[in-house]
Design an enzyme around this catalytic site. Structure first.
Site, PDB file in Angstrom:
ATOM      1  N   TYR A 284      52.772  55.770  64.143  1.00 36.56           N
ATOM      2  CA  TYR A 284      53.420  54.455  64.027  1.00 36.56           C
ATOM      3  C   TYR A 284      54.532  54.385  65.054  1.00 36.56           C
ATOM      4  CZ  TYR A 284      56.467  50.759  62.318  1.00 36.56           C
ATOM      5  OH  TYR A 284      57.245  49.636  62.232  1.00 36.56           O
TER       6      TYR A 284
ATOM      7  N   GLU B  17      55.561  46.159  67.324  1.00 30.94           N
ATOM      8  CA  GLU B  17      55.134  47.101  66.292  1.00 30.94           C
ATOM      9  C   GLU B  17      53.709  47.520  66.613  1.00 30.94           C
ATOM     10  OE1 GLU B  17      54.543  45.862  62.129  1.00 30.94           O
ATOM     11  OE2 GLU B  17      55.833  47.542  61.590  1.00 30.94           O
TER      12      GLU B  17
END
Ligand code: GDP
Ligand code: MN
Length: 395
Positions: free
Chosen positions: A118, A205
């Protein structure tokens, strides 16, 4: 301004960030053609078909599917294009899918050597610095990781002078990489940070960032938000706005130059100045109501703007009363009052009670105008009095 995954990836790629390659398609036929083209260019046999909507969690909602041949590409695209995709981030009605991204399959069959990470880049408002937030736990809900295993989330704060090489290395190290993958990750992070700054984004993101079995690091997903206030520097990004993804009333208000945010309540607000608008919403809540919107009409609250604001507020069927709270500093209250009256008359019937509080220059003349207008408009002098009148009409 939020972008679609395919648009975000294009921007990243333009700054040298490696991405999972793909081609956007609006029909199943285009999807098949895109898949063929990708096979020619990348040699990929399998493809992933990914719904393009402004919402995450598409995989969970059936919006991301693997196609093992061209027939799969066609049938999956037929399923996804036109569907109302429901994910943990959409309403129960879901979001209509108008296009899919046909992407190369980058998880090679039977491959256990891949890892998903991530990574996001965003502004830490507490320190006033950008930061890179990253985790070994990619591909899943980062909120869950934050809750259950917060020690697996790392942050790297960046000084305004820019990301330093040792910081990029620290990211790669904390992600447990070595050898070629380590080098690739430092390149990835560096390019990603540059892209964030140069594109004037307020959020990147990337979930997941993928390490392939041959140690390439690439963005498989991309959520990109561009800072609206910087769009004047990026004329080429303006056309990336997909109004179908945005609240229709907000889009229309924006075109009329009104700062409008749709909310869930029943009291429409028409206010000048963002601070007064916030205070007005607070007071409505205190008086037992719920604001239906935030609306800042700006400095020049003339008849035309007031009428435009009325129309916008009344588009929301939940509105049961309207509170106009305007401070006449530069603009005179009697002008605003006349504007309200003219707009009201122009619109014919307005079926909800209106409470007007005008304070500032010529407030007394304004009150007289409102009181003598013969319209279903009540005036108020004190802020609290205005809120009480709202409460009374709702009761
Ligand atoms: P999101 O669910 O909206 O976050 O969409 P993502 O783009 O993150 O895709 C969801 C999931 O699909 C990813 O976490 C991957 O596990 C999977 N996925 C994405 N690309 C590929 C691919 O090329 N091959 C395979 N097998 N799975 C993929
Ligand atoms: Mn994702």
């Amino acid at each position: 301004m939020n972008l679609h995954e395919y648009q975000g990836k294009e921007i990243l790629s333009g700054f040298g960030v490696r991405i999972q390659r793909g081609i956007v398609a609006t029909t199943p036929e285009e999807a098949v053609a895109a898949a063929k083209k990708l096979t020619d260019e990348t040699g990929t046999g399998w493809h992933v078909i990914k719904a393009q909507v402004h919402a995450g969690g598409r995989g969970k909602g059936g919006g991301v599917k693997l196609a093992k041949n061209l027939d799969d590409v066609k049938t999956i695209s037929e399923q996804i294009i036109g569907m109302d995709l429901v994910t943990p981030q959409t309403s129960a009605e879901g979001k209509r899918v108008h296009q899919v991204l046909v992407a190369e399959d980058v998880y090679y069959p039977g491959d256990s050597e891949t890892s998903e990470f991530y990574m996001s880049v965003l502004l830490n408002r507490a320190t006033g610095k950008n930061m890179i937030m990253y985790s070994t736990e990619g591909g899943m809900d980062i909120e869950t990781v934050a809750e259950e295993t917060p020690h697996l989330i790392f942050t790297e704060e960046v000084e305004p002078s820019g990301l330093l090489p040792f910081q990029a290395r620290r990211v790669a190290f904390n992600l447990g990489l070595s050898g070629l993958a380590f080098k690739e990750m430092t390149k990835f992070v560096t390019a990603l940070y540059t892209a964030y700054v140069k594109s004037d984004s307020s959020l990147f993101e990337i979930n997941p960032v993928l390490k392939t079995s041959d140690d390439k690091i690439m963005a498989v997903d991309a959520k990109v938000t561009i800072d609206d206030n910087a769009l004047y520097r990026h004329k080429d990004y303006v056309e990336l706005r997909d109004k179908r993804e945005e609240n229709a009333i907000e889009v229309e208000a924006g075109e009329l130059g009104l700062n409008y945010v749709d909310l869930d309540g029943n009291v429409g607000c028409m206010v000048n100045g963002a601070g007064l608008a916030m205070a007005t919403m607070d007071l409505i809540k205190q008086a037992g109501g719920e604001p239906a919107n935030f609306l800042d009409v700006g400095g020049t609250a003339d008849a035309a703007r007031v009428e435009a604001a009325f129309k916008i507020i009344l588009k929301d069927p939940a509105v049961k009363a309207i509170l106009i709270n305007i401070f006449g500093g530069i603009v005179r209250c009697d002008r605003v009052a006349q504007g309200v009256i003219d707009a009201y008359k122009n619109m014919g019937t307005i079926n909800v009670p209106i409470i007007v509080r005008l304070q500032g220059t010529n407030a007394d003349i304004a009150k007289e105008l409102i009181d003598n207008s013969g319209l279903d408009v009540q005036s108020a002098v004190q802020f609290q009095e205005a809120a009480d009148k709202v409460q009374a009409v709702l009761a």
